[in-house]
Design a protein around this motif. Structure first.
Motif, PDB file in Angstrom:
ATOM      1  N   ASN A  69       9.969  -8.946  -2.073  1.00 36.60           N
ATOM      2  CA  ASN A  69       8.448 -10.113  -3.975  1.00 36.60           C
ATOM      3  C   ASN A  69       8.088  -8.804  -3.828  1.00 36.60           C
ATOM      4  N   ARG A  70       6.813  -8.718  -3.018  1.00 41.08           N
ATOM      5  CA  ARG A  70       5.830  -7.958  -2.865  1.00 41.08           C
ATOM      6  C   ARG A  70       5.835  -6.662  -3.901  1.00 41.08           C
ATOM      7  N   THR A  71       7.659  -5.620  -3.187  1.00 40.87           N
ATOM      8  CA  THR A  71       7.941  -4.473  -3.555  1.00 40.87           C
ATOM      9  C   THR A  71       8.211  -4.205  -5.084  1.00 40.87           C
ATOM     10  N   PHE A  72       8.794  -5.570  -5.547  1.00 41.19           N
ATOM     11  CA  PHE A  72       8.999  -5.927  -7.080  1.00 41.19           C
ATOM     12  C   PHE A  72       7.880  -5.349  -7.235  1.00 41.19           C
ATOM     13  N   GLY A  73       7.228  -6.603  -7.436  1.00 41.10           N
ATOM     14  CA  GLY A  73       6.454  -6.525  -8.146  1.00 41.10           C
ATOM     15  C   GLY A  73       5.569  -5.210  -7.867  1.00 41.10           C
ATOM     16  N   GLU A  74       5.051  -4.295  -7.207  1.00 37.99           N
ATOM     17  CA  GLU A  74       4.444  -3.191  -7.234  1.00 37.99           C
ATOM     18  C   GLU A  74       4.881  -2.950  -8.321  1.00 37.99           C
ATOM     19  N   GLN A  75       6.289  -2.523  -8.338  1.00 39.04           N
ATOM     20  CA  GLN A  75       7.135  -1.614  -9.493  1.00 39.04           C
ATOM     21  C   GLN A  75       6.036  -1.520 -11.291  1.00 39.04           C
ATOM     22  N   LEU A  76       6.477  -3.359 -10.974  1.00 37.96           N
ATOM     23  CA  LEU A  76       6.124  -3.820 -12.144  1.00 37.96           C
ATOM     24  C   LEU A  76       4.964  -3.846 -12.016  1.00 37.96           C
ATOM     25  N   ARG A 103      16.069  -1.554  -5.492  1.00 35.46           N
ATOM     26  CA  ARG A 103      17.837  -1.487  -5.930  1.00 35.46           C
ATOM     27  C   ARG A 103      17.967  -2.614  -5.646  1.00 35.46           C
ATOM     28  N   GLN A 104      17.194  -4.007  -5.677  1.00 37.07           N
ATOM     29  CA  GLN A 104      18.035  -4.962  -5.190  1.00 37.07           C
ATOM     30  C   GLN A 104      16.717  -6.009  -5.822  1.00 37.07           C
ATOM     31  N   THR A 105      17.477  -7.542  -6.819  1.00 36.65           N
ATOM     32  CA  THR A 105      16.646  -8.395  -7.007  1.00 36.65           C
ATOM     33  C   THR A 105      15.771  -9.650  -6.497  1.00 36.65           C
ATOM     34  N   ALA A 106      14.378  -9.539  -6.013  1.00 37.76           N
ATOM     35  CA  ALA A 106      13.891 -10.141  -5.308  1.00 37.76           C
ATOM     36  C   ALA A 106      13.935 -11.571  -6.388  1.00 37.76           C
ATOM     37  N   GLU A 107      13.954 -12.778  -4.870  1.00 37.05           N
ATOM     38  CA  GLU A 107      14.329 -14.029  -5.136  1.00 37.05           C
ATOM     39  C   GLU A 107      13.017 -14.361  -6.918  1.00 37.05           C
ATOM     40  N   GLY A 108      11.811 -14.384  -6.551  1.00 33.16           N
ATOM     41  CA  GLY A 108      10.881 -14.457  -6.970  1.00 33.16           C
ATOM     42  C   GLY A 108      11.501 -14.379  -8.439  1.00 33.16           C
ATOM     43  N   VAL A 109      11.834 -13.203  -8.988  1.00 36.74           N
ATOM     44  CA  VAL A 109      12.014 -13.112 -10.750  1.00 36.74           C
ATOM     45  C   VAL A 109      12.725 -14.176 -11.057  1.00 36.74           C
ATOM     46  N   THR A 112       2.186 -18.316 -11.684  1.00 35.18           N
ATOM     47  CA  THR A 112       3.763 -18.337 -12.285  1.00 35.18           C
ATOM     48  C   THR A 112       3.727 -18.154 -13.727  1.00 35.18           C
ATOM     49  N   GLU A 113       2.923 -19.091 -14.699  1.00 41.80           N
ATOM     50  CA  GLU A 113       3.564 -18.861 -16.079  1.00 41.80           C
ATOM     51  C   GLU A 113       3.055 -17.137 -16.488  1.00 41.80           C
ATOM     52  N   GLN A 114       1.932 -16.162 -15.967  1.00 37.28           N
ATOM     53  CA  GLN A 114       2.060 -14.977 -16.237  1.00 37.28           C
ATOM     54  C   GLN A 114       3.324 -14.587 -15.705  1.00 37.28           C
ATOM     55  N   VAL A 115       3.514 -14.676 -14.612  1.00 36.57           N
ATOM     56  CA  VAL A 115       4.330 -13.388 -14.193  1.00 36.57           C
ATOM     57  C   VAL A 115       5.914 -14.281 -14.048  1.00 36.57           C
ATOM     58  N   GLU A 116       6.337 -15.207 -15.110  1.00 36.75           N
ATOM     59  CA  GLU A 116       7.840 -15.007 -16.149  1.00 36.75           C
ATOM     60  C   GLU A 116       7.173 -14.485 -16.920  1.00 36.75           C
ATOM     61  N   ARG A 117       6.316 -14.456 -18.041  1.00 36.56           N
ATOM     62  CA  ARG A 117       6.433 -13.574 -18.904  1.00 36.56           C
ATOM     63  C   ARG A 117       6.380 -11.761 -18.014  1.00 36.56           C
ATOM     64  N   VAL A 118       5.659 -11.648 -17.717  1.00 37.89           N
ATOM     65  CA  VAL A 118       6.278 -10.181 -17.139  1.00 37.89           C
ATOM     66  C   VAL A 118       7.419 -10.081 -16.880  1.00 37.89           C
ATOM     67  N   CYS A 119       7.668 -10.680 -15.841  1.00 36.32           N
ATOM     68  CA  CYS A 119       9.499 -10.093 -15.325  1.00 36.32           C
ATOM     69  C   CYS A 119       9.922 -11.317 -16.462  1.00 36.32           C
ATOM     70  N   LYS A 145       6.653  -0.306 -15.020  1.00 34.49           N
ATOM     71  CA  LYS A 145       8.256  -0.487 -15.235  1.00 34.49           C
ATOM     72  C   LYS A 145       8.668  -1.141 -15.711  1.00 34.49           C
ATOM     73  N   THR A 146       9.939  -1.558 -16.193  1.00 31.85           N
ATOM     74  CA  THR A 146      10.364  -2.682 -16.849  1.00 31.85           C
ATOM     75  C   THR A 146      11.314  -3.626 -15.536  1.00 31.85           C
ATOM     76  N   LEU A 147      11.935  -4.843 -16.099  1.00 32.19           N
ATOM     77  CA  LEU A 147      12.625  -5.235 -14.683  1.00 32.19           C
ATOM     78  C   LEU A 147      13.540  -4.834 -14.718  1.00 32.19           C
ATOM     79  N   GLU A 148      13.977  -3.855 -16.047  1.00 29.65           N
ATOM     80  CA  GLU A 148      15.639  -2.887 -15.209  1.00 29.65           C
ATOM     81  C   GLU A 148      15.519  -1.720 -14.398  1.00 29.65           C
ATOM     82  N   GLN A 149      14.334  -1.113 -14.605  1.00 34.23           N
ATOM     83  CA  GLN A 149      13.632  -0.105 -14.137  1.00 34.23           C
ATOM     84  C   GLN A 149      13.202  -0.662 -13.034  1.00 34.23           C
ATOM     85  N   ALA A 150      12.036  -1.273 -12.376  1.00 34.28           N
ATOM     86  CA  ALA A 150      12.432  -2.188 -11.461  1.00 34.28           C
ATOM     87  C   ALA A 150      13.763  -2.689 -10.392  1.00 34.28           C
TER      88      ALA A 150
END
Length: 331
Positions: free
Chosen positions: A256-263, A277-283, A303-310, A267-272
């Motif tokens: 989840n942290r690593t995925f957040g770094e990509q965002l 190479r995997q989807t983090a549960e938090g997404v 949580t609201e802001q993470v949802e908006r970014v993702c 990067k877009t959700l698809e690029q991240a």
């Protein structure tokens, strides 16, 4: 505990199978792919999940779910949280009567906003007291490497919790018991979302004050939701709350942290997803947690802001400004 099964052959499922086997159980793992099951059976490794880790002789593996759980006193489930309901619809009735079902999953179901133990009870048609939750700062590669750690075993049946506690107690893993299933499951689910925010902050070059603030305020919004749902507030100061949150935010091993770094790198959700190479549960869980919070009138700004970014294409830098510009109030 002489006979156990682990459904799922990812990193945590494999590490947990290793724990159970080293604590004295004969363990059968269920894997979706025969190549993975064969590798575990024939070579005692699961390189795709835990590279370089040799598995005990007491572990075997199969792609036959019924064979995996046959005779098992304990069945641990470690599949992606959003696939649990569909999987259990196929597996209902396969578990031995009276067996203990252990949830290793950390998420909130999309659409229903139910916790994983609730989905198990509803879909597998088992009594609530048969379900036990394991949660805490348990990064699978570290557990597999036998680095000292602690965890929490939560359930409504004290004796079942104690049985699971003893079934996984090792010199390098110390389990504690808890009666607060709600708090333990919420802590495990929401920390994934906060870790996404933490990863974004890391990628944007923000300092320790920012990181500490995210952990602290993330814990506060987790505890607010927990209070609204009837959790014990003290749970969030323990291993399943603060402990899991710190580990997931601070460790590069955290997906989840690593995925957040990509965002955070823009990067877009698809690029991240492609980069990680995997989807983090938090997404996915951030959507369900947001809906759960709104249904109970609980403010969860991170949580609201993470949802908006993702999911709404929001800019992480704008998310930070919105968080910092919120109305002043007492802590």
């Amino acid at each position: 505990m002489s006979r156990a099964a682990v459904i799922g052959s990812g990193a945590w499922g494999t590490a947990f199978a290793k724990v159970l086997a080293e604590a004295g159980a004969d363990v059968t793992m269920w894997a979706r792919r025969e190549t993975v099951a064969a590798s575990i059976r024939d070579h005692r490794v699961n390189e795709g999940a835990l590279p370089g880790v040799k598995l005990p002789e007491r572990i075997t593996a199969t792609t036959d779910l019924a064979a995996a759980v046959s005779g098992a006193e304990l069945v641990a489930i470690a599949v992606p949280s959003q696939t649990l309901r569909g999987n259990l619809a196929e597996w209902a009735g396969a578990f031995e009567p009276g067996s203990t079902i252990v949830s290793l999953m950390k998420g909130i179901e999309l659409g229903t906003t139910k916790r994983m133990s609730q989905v198990i009870v509803e879909t597998a048609h088992v009594e609530q007291d048969r379900v036990v939750v394991v949660s805490g700062p348990n990064l699978a590669p570290e557990i597999a490497a036998e680095q000292p750690a602690a965890t929490v075993v939560a359930g409504t049946d004290v004796e079942r919790c104690r049985a699971v506690q003893h079934a996984m107690a090792l010199p390098y893993l110390r389990p504690y018991t808890s009666a607060d299933v709600i708090g333990c499951e919420l802590g495990g689910a929401v920390k994934n979302v906060i870790a996404l925010a933490y990863g974004m902050a890391v990628a944007m070059g923000m300092g320790d004050n920012t990181k500490a603030s995210l952990i602290t305020r993330g814990l506060a919004e987790t505890a607010r939701l927990g209070a609204a749902l009837g959790a014990d507030p003290l749970t969030f100061a323990g291993l399943a709350g603060l402990g899991d949150l710190v580990a997931t935010c601070s460790s590069p091993l955290s997906r989840n942290r690593t995925f957040g770094e990509q965002l955070g790198l823009g990067k877009t959700l698809e690029q991240a997803q492609a980069a990680a190479r995997q989807t983090a549960e938090g997404v996915k869980s951030c959507l369900a947690i947001r809906d759960l919070a709104r249904a109970h009138g609980v403010e969860m700004p991170i949580t609201e802001q993470v949802e908006r970014v993702c999911h709404e294409g929001g800019d992480p830098r704008v998310a930070v400004k919105l968080l910092m510009g919120r109305e002043m109030k007492p802590e």
